[in-house]
Motif scaffolding. Sequence first.
Motif, PDB file in Angstrom:
ATOM      1  N   ARG A  80      13.034  -5.622   9.425  1.00  0.00           N
ATOM      2  CA  ARG A  80      12.432  -6.588   8.468  1.00  0.00           C
ATOM      3  C   ARG A  80      12.803  -8.345   8.933  1.00  0.00           C
ATOM      4  N   GLY A 136       6.050  -3.636   5.003  1.00  0.00           N
ATOM      5  CA  GLY A 136       5.772  -2.201   4.684  1.00  0.00           C
ATOM      6  C   GLY A 136       6.499  -0.995   5.156  1.00  0.00           C
ATOM      7  N   MET A 137       5.731   0.100   5.285  1.00  0.00           N
ATOM      8  CA  MET A 137       6.331   1.339   5.808  1.00  0.00           C
ATOM      9  C   MET A 137       7.214   0.949   7.191  1.00  0.00           C
ATOM     10  N   GLU A 138       6.323  -0.024   8.155  1.00  0.00           N
ATOM     11  CA  GLU A 138       7.014  -0.217   9.196  1.00  0.00           C
ATOM     12  C   GLU A 138       8.660  -0.727   9.348  1.00  0.00           C
ATOM     13  N   GLN A 139       9.054  -1.050   7.716  1.00  0.00           N
ATOM     14  CA  GLN A 139      10.466  -1.517   8.178  1.00  0.00           C
ATOM     15  C   GLN A 139      11.512  -0.403   8.078  1.00  0.00           C
ATOM     16  N   PHE A 140      11.111   0.692   7.920  1.00  0.00           N
ATOM     17  CA  PHE A 140      11.909   1.959   8.265  1.00  0.00           C
ATOM     18  C   PHE A 140      12.158   1.759   9.764  1.00  0.00           C
ATOM     19  N   CYS A 188      10.010   4.222  12.517  1.00  0.00           N
ATOM     20  CA  CYS A 188       9.078   4.637  11.484  1.00  0.00           C
ATOM     21  C   CYS A 188       8.033   5.570  12.374  1.00  0.00           C
ATOM     22  N   TRP A 241       9.604   9.287  13.253  1.00  0.00           N
ATOM     23  CA  TRP A 241       9.945   9.883  11.978  1.00  0.00           C
ATOM     24  C   TRP A 241       8.585  10.487  11.528  1.00  0.00           C
ATOM     25  N   GLN A 242       7.516   9.462  11.476  1.00  0.00           N
ATOM     26  CA  GLN A 242       6.194  10.181  11.013  1.00  0.00           C
ATOM     27  C   GLN A 242       5.802  11.408  12.025  1.00  0.00           C
TER      28      GLN A 242
END
Length: 288
Positions: free
Chosen positions: A223, A230-234, A237, A240-241
């Motif tokens: 971040r 959004g989801m990209e902050q994980f 990402c 894991w997807q």
Amino acid sequence: MHGPLPPLHHHINPVRMFLAHSCLYAMVLVVITNVTAVEKTCDLIGDKGQESHKESSLLTKLEPLFNQSFETESTNEGEHYIYKFRVCREVSGDMAGLVQINKLNQTRVLGRINETHLTNGSKWILLIYKGGDAYNNHCGNENRKAFVMIICNRKTLKSRLTMVSEEREKLKDCSYIFEFESSLACSPEDLEVASHLSVGSILIITFASLLAVYIIGGFLYQRLLVGAKGMEQFPHCAFWQDLGNLVADGCDFVCRSKPRNVPAAYRGVGDDQLGEESEERDDHLLPM
Ligand SMILES: *[C@@H]1O[C@H](CO)[C@@H](O)[C@H](O)[C@H]1NC(C)=O
Ligand SMILES: *[C@@H]1O[C@H](CO)[C@@H](O)[C@H](O)[C@H]1NC(C)=O
């Protein structure tokens, strides 16, 4: 000359000397009375230095219980009794270590701490107090004695005391039997099992903490430094997807009982899929 008294005179002032001396005597007196008022404790067979090593090492082991008191109630042949017990301390003077109190508040000594015997096995310690009050009409009028079985339980220093039974039908060698649980009666191996278990939970806690650090640290990194939304902050990402999709495919492959046969109309309409679909249709259209 009428100058002030030299300070030395203060030090040999007789009143002060008297006070200092009486203070000293008082302190000596306190020390002496403390030494003579040593608390009564379990006395094993034999004088100091001639006692059994096993018994005295068990006595040392039981020390954490010396300041505890036990009490239990029991009804025996219609008579209701209260039993009071302490490990190596008097319950009610006269060396009594285990007493029975009836409804009329009369106390009967079942065993005394100055006649203590100790023995142990891998998961228990047996404490015996002999020299209790004499029976009137049973057991050859011998002195009463009490057996207290201490059973290994890793989870507690002392559980409740239970009155197990009274044996007085024998011509002699009668006894009162009690039991309670304590970690002190466990062997070192038993206690090791406990520490192994806690090693397991320490590992789980460490893993959970590392996971939390990974997620929170990764989130902040994505971040604040990468500027993801959004989801990209994980963290990782996409990885894991992908992994999730792979696992889902695996489950689909392993667990599905019927072959996957979804009509084309229900499939998603991505460009690549469309391409595949048209090719498949083309295949069907080919002349045999
Ligand atoms: C233990 O104490 C009791 C009561 O003070 C006494 O009567 C008895 O003789 C003592 N027993 C031993 C073995 O010293
Ligand atoms: C009895 O206790 C002693 C001393 O605490 C200990 O060394 C010994 O292993 C115990 N005996 C058994 C059979 O566990």
